[in-house]
Motif scaffolding. Structure first.
Motif, PDB file in Angstrom:
ATOM      1  N   GLU A  64       0.822  -1.198   0.000  1.00 14.69           N
ATOM      2  CA  GLU A  64       0.000   0.000   0.000  1.00 14.69           C
ATOM      3  C   GLU A  64       0.861   1.255   0.000  1.00 14.69           C
ATOM      4  O   GLU A  64       2.081   1.208   0.133  1.00 14.69           O
ATOM      5  CB  GLU A  64      -0.957  -0.008   1.174  1.00 14.69           C
ATOM      6  N   SER A  65       0.170   2.351  -0.150  1.00 14.16           N
ATOM      7  CA  SER A  65       0.813   3.640  -0.162  1.00 14.16           C
ATOM      8  C   SER A  65       1.632   3.833   1.116  1.00 14.16           C
ATOM      9  O   SER A  65       1.155   3.573   2.210  1.00 14.16           O
ATOM     10  CB  SER A  65      -0.301   4.667  -0.241  1.00 14.16           C
ATOM     11  N   GLY A  66       2.886   4.250   0.957  1.00 12.62           N
ATOM     12  CA  GLY A  66       3.722   4.465   2.133  1.00 12.62           C
ATOM     13  C   GLY A  66       4.422   3.217   2.621  1.00 12.62           C
ATOM     14  O   GLY A  66       5.102   3.237   3.642  1.00 12.62           O
ATOM     15  N   SER A  67       4.305   2.128   1.880  1.00 11.46           N
ATOM     16  CA  SER A  67       4.907   0.888   2.359  1.00 11.46           C
ATOM     17  C   SER A  67       6.403   0.830   2.078  1.00 11.46           C
ATOM     18  O   SER A  67       7.090  -0.065   2.537  1.00 11.46           O
ATOM     19  CB  SER A  67       4.206  -0.319   1.733  1.00 11.46           C
ATOM     20  N   GLY A  68       6.921   1.773   1.295  1.00 18.05           N
ATOM     21  CA  GLY A  68       8.357   1.820   1.081  1.00 18.05           C
ATOM     22  C   GLY A  68       8.786   1.452  -0.320  1.00 18.05           C
ATOM     23  O   GLY A  68       9.977   1.271  -0.583  1.00 18.05           O
ATOM     24  N   LYS A  69       7.853   1.381  -1.245  1.00 21.78           N
ATOM     25  CA  LYS A  69       8.168   0.943  -2.600  1.00 21.78           C
ATOM     26  C   LYS A  69       9.074   1.936  -3.319  1.00 21.78           C
ATOM     27  O   LYS A  69      10.085   1.570  -3.906  1.00 21.78           O
ATOM     28  CB  LYS A  69       6.881   0.744  -3.408  1.00 21.78           C
ATOM     29  N   THR A  70       8.695   3.208  -3.269  1.00 25.43           N
ATOM     30  CA  THR A  70       9.501   4.208  -3.952  1.00 25.43           C
ATOM     31  C   THR A  70      10.863   4.353  -3.273  1.00 25.43           C
ATOM     32  O   THR A  70      11.885   4.548  -3.925  1.00 25.43           O
ATOM     33  CB  THR A  70       8.758   5.556  -4.018  1.00 25.43           C
ATOM     34  N   THR A  71      10.877   4.219  -1.967  1.00 30.99           N
ATOM     35  CA  THR A  71      12.143   4.261  -1.228  1.00 30.99           C
ATOM     36  C   THR A  71      13.088   3.188  -1.765  1.00 30.99           C
ATOM     37  O   THR A  71      14.271   3.448  -2.001  1.00 30.99           O
ATOM     38  CB  THR A  71      11.877   4.031   0.271  1.00 30.99           C
ATOM     39  N   LEU A  72      12.546   2.010  -1.990  1.00 29.70           N
ATOM     40  CA  LEU A  72      13.356   0.923  -2.522  1.00 29.70           C
ATOM     41  C   LEU A  72      13.941   1.308  -3.886  1.00 29.70           C
ATOM     42  O   LEU A  72      15.126   1.106  -4.158  1.00 29.70           O
ATOM     43  CB  LEU A  72      12.486  -0.330  -2.637  1.00 29.70           C
ATOM     44  N   ALA A  73      13.120   1.911  -4.717  1.00 29.54           N
ATOM     45  CA  ALA A  73      13.590   2.335  -6.032  1.00 29.54           C
ATOM     46  C   ALA A  73      14.673   3.408  -5.918  1.00 29.54           C
ATOM     47  O   ALA A  73      15.697   3.358  -6.608  1.00 29.54           O
ATOM     48  CB  ALA A  73      12.413   2.847  -6.859  1.00 29.54           C
ATOM     49  N   MET A  74      14.464   4.361  -5.040  1.00 33.10           N
ATOM     50  CA  MET A  74      15.431   5.453  -4.873  1.00 33.10           C
ATOM     51  C   MET A  74      16.762   4.936  -4.340  1.00 33.10           C
ATOM     52  O   MET A  74      17.824   5.434  -4.716  1.00 33.10           O
ATOM     53  CB  MET A  74      14.885   6.502  -3.906  1.00 33.10           C
ATOM     54  N   LEU A  75      16.688   3.959  -3.459  1.00 31.68           N
ATOM     55  CA  LEU A  75      17.912   3.356  -2.927  1.00 31.68           C
ATOM     56  C   LEU A  75      18.679   2.676  -4.053  1.00 31.68           C
ATOM     57  O   LEU A  75      19.886   2.843  -4.211  1.00 31.68           O
ATOM     58  CB  LEU A  75      17.569   2.323  -1.854  1.00 31.68           C
ATOM     59  N   LEU A  76      17.941   1.924  -4.842  1.00 29.15           N
ATOM     60  CA  LEU A  76      18.560   1.157  -5.902  1.00 29.15           C
ATOM     61  C   LEU A  76      19.262   2.060  -6.911  1.00 29.15           C
ATOM     62  O   LEU A  76      20.291   1.719  -7.480  1.00 29.15           O
ATOM     63  CB  LEU A  76      17.466   0.351  -6.591  1.00 29.15           C
ATOM     64  N   LEU A  77      18.688   3.231  -7.127  1.00 32.05           N
ATOM     65  CA  LEU A  77      19.278   4.143  -8.091  1.00 32.05           C
ATOM     66  C   LEU A  77      20.386   4.989  -7.471  1.00 32.05           C
ATOM     67  O   LEU A  77      21.014   5.790  -8.143  1.00 32.05           O
ATOM     68  CB  LEU A  77      18.201   5.062  -8.651  1.00 32.05           C
ATOM     69  N   GLY A  78      20.586   4.832  -6.168  1.00 38.38           N
ATOM     70  CA  GLY A  78      21.625   5.599  -5.510  1.00 38.38           C
ATOM     71  C   GLY A  78      21.232   7.035  -5.226  1.00 38.38           C
ATOM     72  O   GLY A  78      22.083   7.865  -4.929  1.00 38.38           O
ATOM     73  N   PHE A  79      19.940   7.352  -5.327  1.00 38.19           N
ATOM     74  CA  PHE A  79      19.499   8.718  -5.047  1.00 38.19           C
ATOM     75  C   PHE A  79      19.482   9.005  -3.555  1.00 38.19           C
ATOM     76  O   PHE A  79      19.582  10.143  -3.137  1.00 38.19           O
ATOM     77  CB  PHE A  79      18.101   8.973  -5.624  1.00 38.19           C
ATOM     78  N   ILE A  80      19.279   7.966  -2.769  1.00 36.26           N
ATOM     79  CA  ILE A  80      19.374   8.126  -1.317  1.00 36.26           C
ATOM     80  C   ILE A  80      20.256   6.999  -0.784  1.00 36.26           C
ATOM     81  O   ILE A  80      20.409   5.967  -1.434  1.00 36.26           O
ATOM     82  CB  ILE A  80      17.981   8.091  -0.624  1.00 36.26           C
TER      83      ILE A  80
END
Ligand SMILES: Nc1ncnc2c1ncn2[C@@H]1O[C@H](COP(=O)(O)OP(=O)(O)OP(=O)(O)O)[C@@H](O)[C@H]1O
Ligand SMILES: Nc1ncnc2c1ncn2[C@@H]1O[C@H](COP(=O)(O)OP(=O)(O)OP(=O)(O)O)[C@@H](O)[C@H]1O
Ligand code: SF4
Ligand code: SF4
Ligand SMILES: [Mg+2]
Ligand SMILES: [Mg+2]
Lengths: 338, 321
Positions: free
Chosen positions: A47-63
């Protein structure tokens, strides 16, 4: 065989939240591996806020991860330099969730596509570049003659989203993170675009991490699925098993909530829904889903349940299965078929 | 019942370097109080344009060429700018596509909500305004403390709900939600839709839900309108639309829906949507229509009414009749 991409016990905690006492753990102790010679399509749902985009951002090295590390071809992505870094930048691409946020309003569509072509030397000549661009646009249902030369605000939502996908098709990366890539297009186009992504996987060996809340399309394209809730893995495994026989109470809720395009099949009748604003999220120690779970008992509240095996290729983080063998979190990939 | 919303002959063009693009072509639509309409159709077919035109928010190089949009007896197109500004949010509210990005990153959510109220009811007390905002937040299942937060602290779904909360602040008669849940997971979708449903029933407002999720449409709306290349091709009850769509484009759209029993089968409609700069003669769908006839290539089909209050623009049902 060699690992292409590896998440090792990755945790991301945001501490900027002004009102959360301890910060938000957007991803907790997540481990996962993609193999060099076994391209796959993996869905990350939740669901929304579950961390999906965070996972993507980590993978791309943005965070950066708060704990743990992410390796690309055996090297920590935050320590890549020179050619390694350029390679990684080219080979790991993303289609972002939000087509409205990513475009610089002052650049035309051409710019968005020509920059990577030049930067990564994808074309032999100007004409070749033009061909490649047109091919990519057509395969997402856009007419190059209409689209090239336009500014982002002159495009509809779905058109922008498709330009993102076209860019990914053009770059033919090794790993593609697609964060809700078709949420803004109609069912017919959705089918066509997902088919292009599947083609990218099938014909060019691209591994795709398909981030979505749409379990029906996930079911159609992916080999495996990881269901996240508040940053933790609730259930994971073979997509057919998880969708057809969900074991974790949360996954069951998700599947029950799918809005079917069928007027005779009413939306989830399961009474287990608890409104989010009523749940107290104190960063509790136990199962992350406990505040909404109809089966909650005392033993759920002490530590997050480990991943119990609930089938050959399926695990669930839930005490209902505590008689089953445990799969260490670091071996999650063992139950994800390719 | 008198319709709360009447759209007549609404026409919008974008003047581009390549020529005039007709994004909305003589659209007519009626909506009763409490009615929920789903507006679907190919990406780029003019759905957002229609919403923007109703709000009089079309920006240059776009222009409303003609038509009327009547809400509760008042034609919005004839209002002056100040009157129209007041009508937004109080008569007709629009929750834009991708709204969550338009939240101001440096202002707290609460301040942005209060601003919206202030523009309409400047003399309301600070305490009342705050309370109204809080209630609005709660009605979209957000905690009250969201009032104090910044957009970047919220996930996409939460931001989208903030936008809905702003949209319903002043209890408008018509609510247009442009893909309000396309970024949300199914559980939250259901909650958000149930919220819109409840709020809408309480206020007796009509709702236009723009979107691509046919499942959501089946579960939520009363009527479905299908748009293709700037025209409404079919308007039917949700049951008729899903069980026996009449317009060939609507038929193809319904057929392309995935379900859990046809794994791996993707059946999109072949061919590209037409360029709005060069809409095909006759029926705009004819180059892609499996049932196209000669007349379809030359004559634009009129919208006709059929049994069950269905409106359809297709020669199939008039030829031979
Ligand atoms: N920059 C940030 N600062 C503080 N908290 C953040 C930040 N970015 C994300 N979060 C929080 O981290 C959690 C996970 O967010 P994330 O965007 O990864 O969710 P998501 O699964 O992609 O959600 P959605 O489906 O809504 O896009 C949320 O609780 C969110 O509020
Ligand atoms: N400012 C503009 N200048 C030129 N053309 C525009 C402009 N804004 C929109 N268009 C075009 O008008 C058409 C209709 O756009 P609109 O945003 O209404 O589509 P839509 O049906 O909402 O699509 P989607 O489902 O992808 O959001 C599109 O072909 C788009 O490219
Ligand atoms: S561990 Fe307990 S609270 Fe968590 S899902 Fe299982 S039964 Fe529910
Ligand atoms: S008018 Fe002709 S081309 Fe158009 S949808 Fe009907 S049959 Fe097909
Ligand atoms: Mg996200
Ligand atoms: Mg739109």
């Amino acid at each position: 065989m060699a690992n292409l991409l590896e998440f090792r016990n990755v945790t991301k905690t945001y501490t900027r939240g002004y009102f959360a006492e301890a910060g938000t753990t957007a991803l907790a102790d997540f481990s996962m591996t993609l193999k060099e010679d076994e391209p796959t399509i993996m869905t990350v749902a939740g669901e929304s806020g579950s961390g999906k985009t965070t996972l993507a951002m980590l993978l791309l090295g943005f965070i950066d991860p708060t704990k743990g590390e992410i390796l690309y071809k055996g090297k920590n992505i935050n320590k890549l330099r020179g050619d390694d870094r350029l390679n990684y930048r080219r080979e790991v691409q993303a289609v972002f969730q939000d087509p409205f946020a990513v475009f610089n309003p002052f650049y035309t569509v051409d710019h968005l596509l020509t920059v990577p072509i030049e930067k990564f030397k994808l074309a032999k000549s100007k004409a070749d570049a033009r061909n490649k661009m047109e091919e990519a646009l057509s395969s997402v249902g856009l007419r190059p003659e209409d689209i090239l030369g336009r500014f982002p605000h002159q495009l509809s939502g779905g058109q922008r989203q498709r330009i993102n996908v076209a860019r990914a098709l053009l770059l033919k990366p090794r790993v593609l993170v697609a964060d809700e890539p078709v949420s803004m297009v109609d069912a017919s186009l959705r089918a066509n675009i997902l088919e292009s992504l599947r083609g990218l996987h099938r014909d060019h060996g691209v591994s795709i991490i398909y981030i979505t809340h749409d379990l029906t399309t996930a079911y159609h394209v992916a080999n495996s699925i990881v269901v996240l809730y508040k940053g933790g893995v609730m259930e994971a495994g073979d997509i057919d098993n998880v969708i057809q026989k969900p074991q974790h109470p949360y996954t069951r809720l998700l599947i029950d909530s799918i809005p079917w395009p069928d007027v005779d099949r009413r939306w989830g009748s399961d009474g287990m829904m608890v409104k989010e604003s009523e749940t107290t999220d104190k960063g509790g120690k136990g199962c992350r889903f406990a505040a909404r779970c109809p089966h909650v008992k005392d033993s759920c509240l002490h530590i997050p349940p480990p991943l119990y095996r609930v089938g050959q290729t399926q695990v669930a983080s839930c005490v209902l299965y505590d008689n089953n063998p445990v799969l260490p979190a670091t071996q999650l990939t063992d139950v994800l078929p390719v | 019942m008198t319709p709360i919303l009447q759209i007549r002959d609404l026409q919008v063009s974008y003047y581009t370097d390549l020529g005039r693009a007709t994004a909305l072509n003589r659209v007519n639509l009626d909506l009763n109080p409490g009615e929920k309409l789903g507006l679907v159709g190919e990406s780029g077919s003019g759905k957002s344009t229609m919403a923007l035109a109703m709000m009089r928010m079309i920006k240059a190089p776009g222009r409303i060429e003609s038509g009327s949009v009547t809400v509760g007896g008042v034609d919005l197109i004839t209002l002056n700018d100040e009157e129209m500004r007041l009508a937004r949010l109080s008569r007709i509210a629009y929750i834009p596509q991708g709204a969550m990005n338009s939240l101001n990153p440096v202002l707290r959510i609460g301040a942005q909500m209060v601003d919206a109220i202030k523009a309409h009811i400047p003399n309301m007390s600070q305490a009342d305004m705050t309370e109204q905002c809080m209630q609005s937040l709660e009605s979209v299942d957000l905690k009250r403390n969201v009032f104090q937060m910044y957009a970047h602290e919220l996930s996409g779904g939460m931001k989208q709900r903030v936008c809905i909360a702003i949209g319903i602040l002043l209890k408008p008669q018509v609510i247009i939600a442009d893909e309000p849940t396309s970024a949300l997971d199914v559980v939250t979708q259901r909650q958000v839709m149930e919220t819109i449903d409840r709020v809408q029933k309480e206020m007796g407002a009509a709702v236009i839900l723009i979107g691509h999720d046919m499942g959501l449409m089946a579960q939520f709306v009363d009527k479905v309108a299908v748009m293709y290349a700037g025209r409404l091709t079919e308007v039917s009850t949700v049951r008729d639309m899903f069980s026996k769509p009449m317009h060939p484009y609507a038929q193809a759209l319904i057929k392309s829906l995935p379900n859990l029993s046809n794994k791996g089968v993707f059946q999109g409609i072949a061919g590209l949507a037409p360029s709005l700069l060069r809409i095909p003669n006759g029926c705009a769908f004819h180059p892609r229509c499996p049932q196209a006839m000669d007349v379809c290539k030359t004559t634009v089909p009129d919208v006709k009414e059929y049994e069950g209050n269905r409106l359809v623009a297709c020669h199939l049902y008039t030829e031979g009749a």
